[in-house]
Design a protein around this motif. Structure first.
Motif, PDB file in Angstrom:
ATOM      1  N   VAL A  98     -16.040 103.733  85.457  1.00  0.00           N
ATOM      2  CA  VAL A  98     -16.363 105.144  85.231  1.00  0.00           C
ATOM      3  C   VAL A  98     -17.247 105.636  86.374  1.00  0.00           C
ATOM      4  O   VAL A  98     -18.127 104.907  86.832  1.00  0.00           O
TER       5      VAL A  98
ATOM      6  N   ARG B 119     -15.355 101.253  74.163  1.00  0.00           N
ATOM      7  CA  ARG B 119     -15.321 100.408  75.345  1.00  0.00           C
ATOM      8  C   ARG B 119     -16.574 100.732  76.160  1.00  0.00           C
ATOM      9  O   ARG B 119     -16.817 101.901  76.460  1.00  0.00           O
ATOM     10  N   PHE B 120     -17.357  99.727  76.476  1.00  0.00           N
ATOM     11  CA  PHE B 120     -18.666  99.958  77.093  1.00  0.00           C
ATOM     12  C   PHE B 120     -18.692  99.526  78.556  1.00  0.00           C
ATOM     13  O   PHE B 120     -18.259  98.428  78.899  1.00  0.00           O
ATOM     14  N   PHE B 121     -19.219 100.411  79.397  1.00  0.00           N
ATOM     15  CA  PHE B 121     -19.261 100.217  80.851  1.00  0.00           C
ATOM     16  C   PHE B 121     -20.718 100.268  81.302  1.00  0.00           C
ATOM     17  O   PHE B 121     -21.471 101.124  80.845  1.00  0.00           O
TER      18      PHE B 121
ATOM     19  N   GLU C 268     -16.763  94.887  75.137  1.00  0.00           N
ATOM     20  CA  GLU C 268     -17.923  94.763  76.014  1.00  0.00           C
ATOM     21  C   GLU C 268     -17.488  94.461  77.443  1.00  0.00           C
ATOM     22  O   GLU C 268     -16.360  93.992  77.674  1.00  0.00           O
TER      23      GLU C 268
ATOM     24  N   TYR D 284     -19.682 102.396  86.847  1.00  0.00           N
ATOM     25  CA  TYR D 284     -19.920 101.670  85.608  1.00  0.00           C
ATOM     26  C   TYR D 284     -18.633 100.896  85.332  1.00  0.00           C
ATOM     27  O   TYR D 284     -17.584 101.513  85.147  1.00  0.00           O
ATOM     28  N   VAL D 285     -18.727  99.573  85.317  1.00  0.00           N
ATOM     29  CA  VAL D 285     -17.523  98.736  85.327  1.00  0.00           C
ATOM     30  C   VAL D 285     -17.332  98.003  83.997  1.00  0.00           C
ATOM     31  O   VAL D 285     -18.299  97.598  83.350  1.00  0.00           O
ATOM     32  N   ASN D 286     -16.074  97.846  83.602  1.00  0.00           N
ATOM     33  CA  ASN D 286     -15.697  96.962  82.493  1.00  0.00           C
ATOM     34  C   ASN D 286     -14.290  96.454  82.790  1.00  0.00           C
ATOM     35  O   ASN D 286     -13.323  97.218  82.751  1.00  0.00           O
TER      36      ASN D 286
END
Lengths: 117, 117
Positions: free
Chosen positions: A78, B112-114, B35, A71-73
């Motif tokens: 993650v 913080r969103f992934f 985001e 899960y990327v940002n």
């Protein structure tokens, strides 16, 4: 490689059980590794990260691992690890863990481990 | 309240579908919300965070949500949201998302969103 590329590769290696290899491939020299618990929550450098992995492998029998992600940002991602395992001399149990990685210059500058349950 | 207490309560509220309420209860005045995508990835303050939530709720029909966690480390925690939903005018799909929250003074200083894929 983008953060997404590194994240995908690290997850593939972990799905194959190659945890140590994934670290050796991507840890930065001065990687900061942060545990949720213990006397020394933070450790710095590849030798320390490698040592944690070796200690862990020597003290737990792993029956199976489910790896979900990445899960990327931005420069972070993650990965979820759900591990069916038996600690040495202990009871078989499931460890449910999230790892948050921060990439700088193509390497893991920081790895931070979160536990559920 | 400890970070674990706040994390547990936020997860409980989200499991009940009370997403907006969980934000109103725990956002800091100057919460930083990050985001993974979009023109403006970072927004600052409760009004912006609330606005994002209201826009989202108005533009998606939610059929079901699975909330997993919390996973805690120090003043941070991770929550996974798996959402069965239909974007307005789009196809029904599943969104798989990790949120990393940072708590300061009993409030969410950062979210913080992934996203997985």
């Amino acid at each position: 490689m983008t953060t997404q590329d590194i994240a995908n590769d690290l997850v593939e290696l972990c799905k194959e059980g190659k945890f140590a290899e994934s670290g050796e491939k991507y840890w930065a020299q001065d990687v900061l590794s942060v545990e949720a618990m213990g006397d020394q929550r933070e450790s710095r450098g590849i030798a320390a990260a490698r040592g944690k992995g070796e200690w862990w492998a020597a003290n737990h029998e792993v029956h199976g691992v489910v790896v979900e992600g990445p899960y990327v940002n931005g420069d972070q991602f993650v990965v979820r690890f759900k591990m069916d395992m038996t600690p040495k001399g202990g009871q078989r149990t499931t460890m449910d863990e999230m790892a948050v990685y921060t990439i700088k210059g193509g390497k893991i500058a920081e790895e931070r481990f979160f536990y559920g349950g």
